[in-house]
Design a protein around this motif. Structure first.
Motif, PDB file in Angstrom:
ATOM      1  N   ALA A  61       0.819  -1.208   0.000  1.00  0.00           N
ATOM      2  CA  ALA A  61       0.000   0.000   0.000  1.00  0.00           C
ATOM      3  C   ALA A  61       0.857   1.265   0.000  1.00  0.00           C
ATOM      4  CB  ALA A  61      -0.927   0.008   1.215  1.00  0.00           C
ATOM      5  N   TRP A  62       2.164   1.096   0.093  1.00  0.00           N
ATOM      6  CA  TRP A  62       3.068   2.239   0.205  1.00  0.00           C
ATOM      7  C   TRP A  62       3.652   2.609  -1.153  1.00  0.00           C
ATOM      8  CZ3 TRP A  62       6.227   2.933   5.226  1.00  0.00           C
ATOM      9  CH2 TRP A  62       5.344   2.896   6.314  1.00  0.00           C
ATOM     10  N   PRO A  63       4.254   3.797  -1.268  1.00  0.00           N
ATOM     11  CA  PRO A  63       4.739   4.282  -2.568  1.00  0.00           C
ATOM     12  C   PRO A  63       5.842   3.423  -3.165  1.00  0.00           C
ATOM     13  CG  PRO A  63       4.558   6.085  -0.998  1.00  0.00           C
ATOM     14  CD  PRO A  63       4.364   4.833  -0.218  1.00  0.00           C
ATOM     15  N   THR A  64       5.818   3.321  -4.480  1.00  0.00           N
ATOM     16  CA  THR A  64       6.903   2.691  -5.213  1.00  0.00           C
ATOM     17  C   THR A  64       7.976   3.751  -5.470  1.00  0.00           C
ATOM     18  OG1 THR A  64       5.764   3.172  -7.282  1.00  0.00           O
ATOM     19  CG2 THR A  64       5.383   0.996  -6.292  1.00  0.00           C
ATOM     20  N   LEU A  65       9.100   3.308  -6.003  1.00  0.00           N
ATOM     21  CA  LEU A  65      10.213   4.231  -6.178  1.00  0.00           C
ATOM     22  C   LEU A  65       9.855   5.404  -7.083  1.00  0.00           C
ATOM     23  CD1 LEU A  65      13.146   4.806  -5.487  1.00  0.00           C
ATOM     24  CD2 LEU A  65      13.827   3.391  -7.428  1.00  0.00           C
ATOM     25  N   ASP A  66       9.078   5.148  -8.130  1.00  0.00           N
ATOM     26  CA  ASP A  66       8.718   6.237  -9.039  1.00  0.00           C
ATOM     27  C   ASP A  66       7.702   7.192  -8.436  1.00  0.00           C
ATOM     28  OD1 ASP A  66       7.085   3.926  -9.257  1.00  0.00           O
ATOM     29  OD2 ASP A  66       6.144   4.731 -11.051  1.00  0.00           O
ATOM     30  N   ASP A  67       7.135   6.856  -7.270  1.00  0.00           N
ATOM     31  CA  ASP A  67       6.232   7.768  -6.572  1.00  0.00           C
ATOM     32  C   ASP A  67       6.988   8.798  -5.728  1.00  0.00           C
ATOM     33  OD1 ASP A  67       3.841   6.652  -7.457  1.00  0.00           O
ATOM     34  OD2 ASP A  67       3.810   5.174  -5.836  1.00  0.00           O
ATOM     35  N   LEU A  68       8.271   8.566  -5.482  1.00  0.00           N
ATOM     36  CA  LEU A  68       9.022   9.401  -4.547  1.00  0.00           C
ATOM     37  C   LEU A  68       9.626  10.619  -5.241  1.00  0.00           C
ATOM     38  CD1 LEU A  68      10.860   6.556  -2.605  1.00  0.00           C
ATOM     39  CD2 LEU A  68       8.808   7.797  -1.918  1.00  0.00           C
ATOM     40  N   PRO A  69       9.641  11.758  -4.576  1.00  0.00           N
ATOM     41  CA  PRO A  69      10.208  12.970  -5.188  1.00  0.00           C
ATOM     42  C   PRO A  69      11.731  12.863  -5.295  1.00  0.00           C
ATOM     43  CG  PRO A  69       9.644  13.385  -2.897  1.00  0.00           C
ATOM     44  CD  PRO A  69       9.100  12.013  -3.224  1.00  0.00           C
ATOM     45  N   LEU A  70      12.281  13.357  -6.389  1.00  0.00           N
ATOM     46  CA  LEU A  70      13.725  13.306  -6.573  1.00  0.00           C
ATOM     47  C   LEU A  70      14.461  14.103  -5.501  1.00  0.00           C
ATOM     48  CD1 LEU A  70      14.047  13.648 -10.465  1.00  0.00           C
ATOM     49  CD2 LEU A  70      14.387  11.589  -9.066  1.00  0.00           C
ATOM     50  N   GLU A  71      13.786  15.099  -4.925  1.00  0.00           N
ATOM     51  CA  GLU A  71      14.430  15.902  -3.882  1.00  0.00           C
ATOM     52  C   GLU A  71      14.852  15.060  -2.690  1.00  0.00           C
ATOM     53  OE1 GLU A  71      12.063  18.410  -6.500  1.00  0.00           O
ATOM     54  OE2 GLU A  71      11.616  16.582  -5.361  1.00  0.00           O
ATOM     55  N   ARG A  72      14.215  13.905  -2.509  1.00  0.00           N
ATOM     56  CA  ARG A  72      14.559  13.030  -1.395  1.00  0.00           C
ATOM     57  C   ARG A  72      15.981  12.470  -1.529  1.00  0.00           C
ATOM     58  NH1 ARG A  72      11.083  10.101   1.880  1.00  0.00           N
ATOM     59  NH2 ARG A  72       9.628  11.789   1.454  1.00  0.00           N
ATOM     60  N   PHE A  73      16.532  12.511  -2.730  1.00  0.00           N
ATOM     61  CA  PHE A  73      17.811  11.872  -2.994  1.00  0.00           C
ATOM     62  C   PHE A  73      18.981  12.851  -3.072  1.00  0.00           C
ATOM     63  CE2 PHE A  73      14.396   9.422  -4.885  1.00  0.00           C
ATOM     64  CZ  PHE A  73      14.572   8.204  -4.258  1.00  0.00           C
ATOM     65  N   ALA A  74      18.762  14.097  -2.760  1.00  0.00           N
ATOM     66  CA  ALA A  74      19.832  15.083  -2.828  1.00  0.00           C
ATOM     67  C   ALA A  74      19.647  16.094  -1.707  1.00  0.00           C
ATOM     68  CB  ALA A  74      19.838  15.793  -4.181  1.00  0.00           C
ATOM     69  N   GLY A  75      20.758  16.674  -1.256  1.00  0.00           N
ATOM     70  CA  GLY A  75      20.672  17.693  -0.226  1.00  0.00           C
ATOM     71  C   GLY A  75      21.787  17.566   0.789  1.00  0.00           C
ATOM     72  N   ALA A  76      21.680  18.363   1.837  1.00  0.00           N
ATOM     73  CA  ALA A  76      22.681  18.351   2.899  1.00  0.00           C
ATOM     74  C   ALA A  76      22.660  17.008   3.631  1.00  0.00           C
ATOM     75  CB  ALA A  76      22.408  19.491   3.880  1.00  0.00           C
ATOM     76  N   ALA A  77      23.854  16.549   4.031  1.00  0.00           N
ATOM     77  CA  ALA A  77      23.962  15.247   4.699  1.00  0.00           C
ATOM     78  C   ALA A  77      24.916  15.337   5.883  1.00  0.00           C
ATOM     79  CB  ALA A  77      24.446  14.183   3.719  1.00  0.00           C
ATOM     80  N   VAL A  78      24.707  14.438   6.824  1.00  0.00           N
ATOM     81  CA  VAL A  78      25.587  14.303   7.986  1.00  0.00           C
ATOM     82  C   VAL A  78      26.095  12.866   8.018  1.00  0.00           C
ATOM     83  CG1 VAL A  78      25.619  14.194  10.517  1.00  0.00           C
ATOM     84  CG2 VAL A  78      24.545  16.129   9.371  1.00  0.00           C
ATOM     85  N   VAL A  79      27.376  12.688   8.352  1.00  0.00           N
ATOM     86  CA  VAL A  79      27.966  11.352   8.445  1.00  0.00           C
ATOM     87  C   VAL A  79      27.942  10.883   9.894  1.00  0.00           C
ATOM     88  CG1 VAL A  79      30.051   9.965   8.123  1.00  0.00           C
ATOM     89  CG2 VAL A  79      29.459  11.732   6.454  1.00  0.00           C
ATOM     90  N   ALA A  80      27.430   9.672  10.105  1.00  0.00           N
ATOM     91  CA  ALA A  80      27.514   9.008  11.408  1.00  0.00           C
ATOM     92  C   ALA A  80      28.601   7.951  11.305  1.00  0.00           C
ATOM     93  CB  ALA A  80      26.175   8.378  11.780  1.00  0.00           C
ATOM     94  N   ASP A  81      29.751   8.213  11.892  1.00  0.00           N
ATOM     95  CA  ASP A  81      30.898   7.311  11.801  1.00  0.00           C
ATOM     96  C   ASP A  81      30.815   6.287  12.929  1.00  0.00           C
ATOM     97  OD1 ASP A  81      33.295   6.017  11.561  1.00  0.00           O
ATOM     98  OD2 ASP A  81      34.502   7.840  11.367  1.00  0.00           O
TER      99      ASP A  81
END
Length: 220
Positions: A61-81
């Motif tokens: 019942a949940w979204p498939t990959l093509d349902d997701l906005p491309l913005e979800r895959f880019a942006g500021a990130a933090v590393v947890a080492d």
């Protein structure tokens, strides 16, 4: 951005896959000398190698990959080492404390979980990676993280029969998670093959939550 860094693994015959996933086979289908073109024949699961998982992987019942906005895959990130953890050691909120503190000062929607387990790629030990506890997953969601990338086979303990997080909290799954107040977009055409190794995390519809991990199926 000065340069791009390719973190993906080569797609080759016999490469490591999640237990139960289709074996990867790459063979020659056509050759220039005989057919005028070079074409490869691929047999593989959609979650082979470096890939992105969608919520559909754990709930139809949940979204498939093509349902997701491309913005979800880019942006500021933090590393947890969290390198240095033992085989199959749980990753707890305490392990994530430095990253969570940074997220509190500099909000970011993406967390890069560095376990160091990519050093075991291609060995039997690769499946014995550290894994994210439900409490750690909840802490990430609370901190505003919506996408998690990991250098291991899964955010769950590989080989476990069940996903470990309790229902209604941050249930452990595999894939990108959408915001609970965002209406589900209409389905479009199929197309959820491997596009990059990412494990997003967001609250689930109805107040629950799910997490990311590798999955199966062309629409996942």
């Amino acid at each position: 951005m000065d340069s791009w860094i390719d973190l993906s693994v080569p797609v080759v015959t016999g490469m490591p896959v999640y237990p139960g996933d289709p074996r990867v086979e790459v063979t020659r289908a056509l050759k220039v000398a005989e057919d005028g073109v070079n074409v490869l024949r691929l047999h593989m699961g959609s979650q082979s190698g470096t890939h992105v998982d969608a919520p559909y992987h754990v709930d139809e019942a949940w979204p498939t990959l093509d349902d997701l906005p491309l913005e979800r895959f880019a942006g500021a990130a933090v590393v947890a080492d969290v390198r240095g953890l033992a085989a199959r050691e749980p990753i707890t909120p305490d392990h994530l404390a430095p990253a969570l503190g940074l997220l509190g000062r500099r909000p970011a929607g993406i967390l890069l979980l560095a376990t160091g387990w990519s050093a075991h790629w291609g060995t039997d030990h690769y499946a014995a990676h550290p894994w994210l506890t439900p409490e750690a997953a909840r802490a990430l969601v609370t901190a505003g993280v919506r996408t998690v990338a990991v250098d291991a086979l899964s955010v769950d303990p590989t080989g476990g029969a069940e996903l470990l997080s309790p229902p209604g909290a941050v249930r452990r799954g595999r894939g990108h998670r959408r915001e609970p107040d965002r209406p589900r977009p209409p389905r479009r055409g199929a197309g959820g093959g491997p596009v990059g190794r990412g494990l997003p995390v967001s609250p689930a519809p109805g107040g629950g939550g799910r997490r990311a991990d590798p999955g199966h199926g062309p629409r996942r």
